[in-house]
Write a protein that holds these residues in place. Structure first.
Motif, PDB file in Angstrom:
ATOM      1  N   UNK A 219       0.838  -1.189   0.000  1.00  0.00           N
ATOM      2  CA  UNK A 219       0.000   0.000   0.000  1.00  0.00           C
ATOM      3  C   UNK A 219       0.876   1.243   0.000  1.00  0.00           C
ATOM      4  N   UNK A 220       0.507   2.216  -0.818  1.00  0.00           N
ATOM      5  CA  UNK A 220       1.212   3.493  -0.838  1.00  0.00           C
ATOM      6  C   UNK A 220       0.962   4.214   0.490  1.00  0.00           C
ATOM      7  N   UNK A 221       1.951   4.974   0.993  1.00  0.00           N
ATOM      8  CA  UNK A 221       1.741   5.716   2.252  1.00  0.00           C
ATOM      9  C   UNK A 221       0.473   6.560   2.256  1.00  0.00           C
ATOM     10  N   UNK A 222       0.140   7.167   1.125  1.00  0.00           N
ATOM     11  CA  UNK A 222      -1.090   7.970   1.062  1.00  0.00           C
ATOM     12  C   UNK A 222      -2.319   7.103   1.314  1.00  0.00           C
ATOM     13  N   UNK A 223      -2.305   5.878   0.796  1.00  0.00           N
ATOM     14  CA  UNK A 223      -3.445   4.987   1.012  1.00  0.00           C
ATOM     15  C   UNK A 223      -3.551   4.568   2.470  1.00  0.00           C
ATOM     16  N   UNK A 224      -2.395   4.408   3.133  1.00  0.00           N
ATOM     17  CA  UNK A 224      -2.423   4.029   4.550  1.00  0.00           C
ATOM     18  C   UNK A 224      -3.002   5.155   5.407  1.00  0.00           C
ATOM     19  N   UNK A 225      -2.558   6.376   5.138  1.00  0.00           N
ATOM     20  CA  UNK A 225      -3.086   7.515   5.897  1.00  0.00           C
ATOM     21  C   UNK A 225      -4.556   7.750   5.533  1.00  0.00           C
ATOM     22  N   UNK A 226      -4.901   7.545   4.270  1.00  0.00           N
ATOM     23  CA  UNK A 226      -6.304   7.686   3.847  1.00  0.00           C
ATOM     24  C   UNK A 226      -7.195   6.696   4.606  1.00  0.00           C
ATOM     25  N   UNK A 227      -6.711   5.463   4.763  1.00  0.00           N
ATOM     26  CA  UNK A 227      -7.472   4.459   5.507  1.00  0.00           C
ATOM     27  C   UNK A 227      -7.704   4.910   6.945  1.00  0.00           C
ATOM     28  N   UNK A 228      -6.687   5.500   7.563  1.00  0.00           N
ATOM     29  CA  UNK A 228      -6.837   5.989   8.941  1.00  0.00           C
ATOM     30  C   UNK A 228      -7.889   7.082   9.019  1.00  0.00           C
TER      31      UNK A 228
END
Length: 519
Positions: A219-228
């Protein structure tokens, strides 16, 4: 061959009284070969070794000439000294060379070895000490110099270059032997049949060896933060808005938000306009609105469910009137509303265009609601370390009766606390579609200063009442970028390293999970 080198290393270590250096003992063997050989012997504990890194100083071609023949200034002095009655300045290049005359004359003056008498050069002493030649000879012999300032000066003069040298200190290990016995890695059927398995030396298993990395998706870092962010919104009772329309009309992107048609944000230097097709139709119901499929397979319209069919033509006229003449207690902007400007197609500059559409849908059945969206928006900006022409916007909207500014501030404190950001500060701001408007600031411990982390406000009546929402319904709205908290969490200083063609795929594969409330 590798086997010859193994024997050579063992013989050399055996004959030495103490540790040996690989560069001295095996000067012609390249780094990769000697390292693999030492690793192989070290794995059997036949030897022990450690890597020694150091920098060596090497003379340039010019420096080697100085070490052999003397410095430029020494050559100039010697030429002047030999001319008893003085040496004409014009004759100097012909004796010592143009390069030596150019460089050495100034240094000889600085050292006080020569003086100028009209157009003549005369020596002021009978003998000199050529320090530059001595320094370079020392470096030539020892590959270094005790005075770091002298070494630095010689590097600036481009007389010395520094080179990193890696060598290994090797000595006998606990299982040292001059004979290298080959270890078998596999137990074969022939060994079992002939009984040779009893005498062969089998290579032991290394249970501490690292396994081969398994290729997998990441997962791209942006996707991880987006999930949060999505988890925070769902936890607080929000519903996610559909954000699949990157192209919007000027009506939904600007006019419905009470942004005047002369606003600078609508200029070509700030907004991407679509060339083909360049315009769209007036606002109208989407096909899915006219007939919706129920779970039992039958069809039903909004009207049959008790929701009135919305009049898009009336909404268009309300927006036009509130801009041109004013309405709902507002005097408007008092300019001629241009329909062709409103119908131009643009790449959406904010997801608030989606929020506006959802609020208009809410007007068909006014009720408390909470919406959020996280998706891409586009701005015609110059790309640099902190700006891109496309980025992601996080947006939240709360619609309810009797809301007030204090409630917005309180909710922002709860919302950002779930991201680990406390002690917010609020600053009055201006937005065409919110009044009052607030910029949100949080203290960044790493930067040791307050940074803007979001924008918020209460949507204006000129935006809400043309939709048909009740007069006593208020709407909070706020937004922030997805990239900024991601850059802070992952320590990224250049946004182009986070999104775009310069992203390091190794960074994407190896970055850790993120928890917004944790440091």
């Amino acid at each position: 061959m590798a086997s010859d080198l193994l024997s050579h290393v063992l013989d050399t270590v055996s004959q030495a009284d103490g540790p040996i250096l690989s560069n001295d003992a095996f000067p012609t063997v390249d780094f990769t070969t000697i390292k693999s050989t030492l690793d192989r012997l070290g794995s059997r504990e036949m030897i022990t070794f450690k890597q020694i890194d150091r920098e060596e100083a090497n003379l340039t071609t010019e420096a080697e000439e100085i070490a052999a023949q003397g410095s430029h200034e020494a050559k100039v002095f010697e030429a002047v000294r030999q001319a008893v009655d003085g040496l004409k300045i014009a004759d100097l290049p012909g004796i010592v060379g143009k390069e030596s005359a150019k460089i050495g004359q100034g240094k000889a003056f600085k050292e006080g070895w020569i003086k100028k008498d009209k157009d003549l050069l005369k020596a002021t002493t009978s003998a000199i000490h050529d320090a530059s030649q001595d320094q370079l000879r020392t470096i030539q012999q020892t590959k270094t110099y005790p005075d770091s300032k002298v070494l630095s000066d010689l590097r600036k003069r481009k007389l010395v270059t520094m080179q990193k040298v890696i060598t290994f200190e090797i000595k006998k290990g606990p299982k040292f032997s001059r004979e290298f016995v080959k270890e078998e890695t596999d137990l074969t059927a022939d060994m079992l049949a002939t009984g040779t398995w009893k005498t062969v030396k089998l290579k032991p298993y290394n249970f501490n060896a690292m396994g081969a990395p398994t290729m997998s998706g990441a997962l791209h870092p942006l996707n991880k933060v987006r999930h949060e962010f999505r988890q925070i919104f769902f936890e607080m009772g929000f519903e996610e808005m559909p954000t699949n329309r990157y192209v919007e009309t000027g009506f939904w992107n600007f006019d419905a938000l009470f942004v005047p048609q002369q606003h600078p944000a609508r200029d070509l230097q700030d907004t991407f306009y679509i060339a083909d097709p360049s315009v769209a139709d007036k606002p109208r119901a989407d096909p899915v609105e006219k007939t919706e499929q129920l779970t039992d397979g039958s069809n039903s319209s909004h009207k049959s469910q008790g929701h009135p069919q919305q009049d898009y033509e009336k909404y268009w006229n309300n927006i036009k009137e509130v801009h041109e003449k004013g309405k709902y207690g507002s005097i408007g902007y008092r300019y001629p509303f241009k329909e062709d400007e409103s119908l131009k197609l643009v790449l959406r500059t904010h997801t608030t265009a989606v929020s506006t559409y959802m609020l208009y849908k809410l007007a068909a059945n006014p009720r408390p609601a909470r919406y959020f969206s996280i998706d891409r928006v586009f701005r015609n900006e110059t790309v640099d370390a902190t700006h891109l022409a496309e980025f992601h916007q996080v947006e939240g909207v709360i619609a309810d009766f009797g809301l007030a500014l204090g409630g917005l501030i309180g909710f922002m404190e709860v919302f950002f606390a779930k991201m680990g950001i406390h002690g917010l500060r609020f600053k009055p701001a201006y937005n065409p579609y919110t009044e009052p408007s607030l910029e949100i600031f949080g203290y960044h411990a790493g930067l040791k200063k307050w940074v803007e982390i979001g924008n918020s406000g209460m949507f204006r009546p000129e935006m809400l009442e043309p939709m048909g929402l009740p007069k006593d319904m208020r709407v909070y709205g706020w937004g922030l970028s997805l990239e900024r908290p991601t850059m802070i969490k992952y320590g990224v200083s250049n946004i182009r390293e986070l999104l775009g063609h310069k992203v390091d795929l190794n960074f994407v594969e190896s970055n850790p999970a993120v928890r917004l409330e944790k440091d």
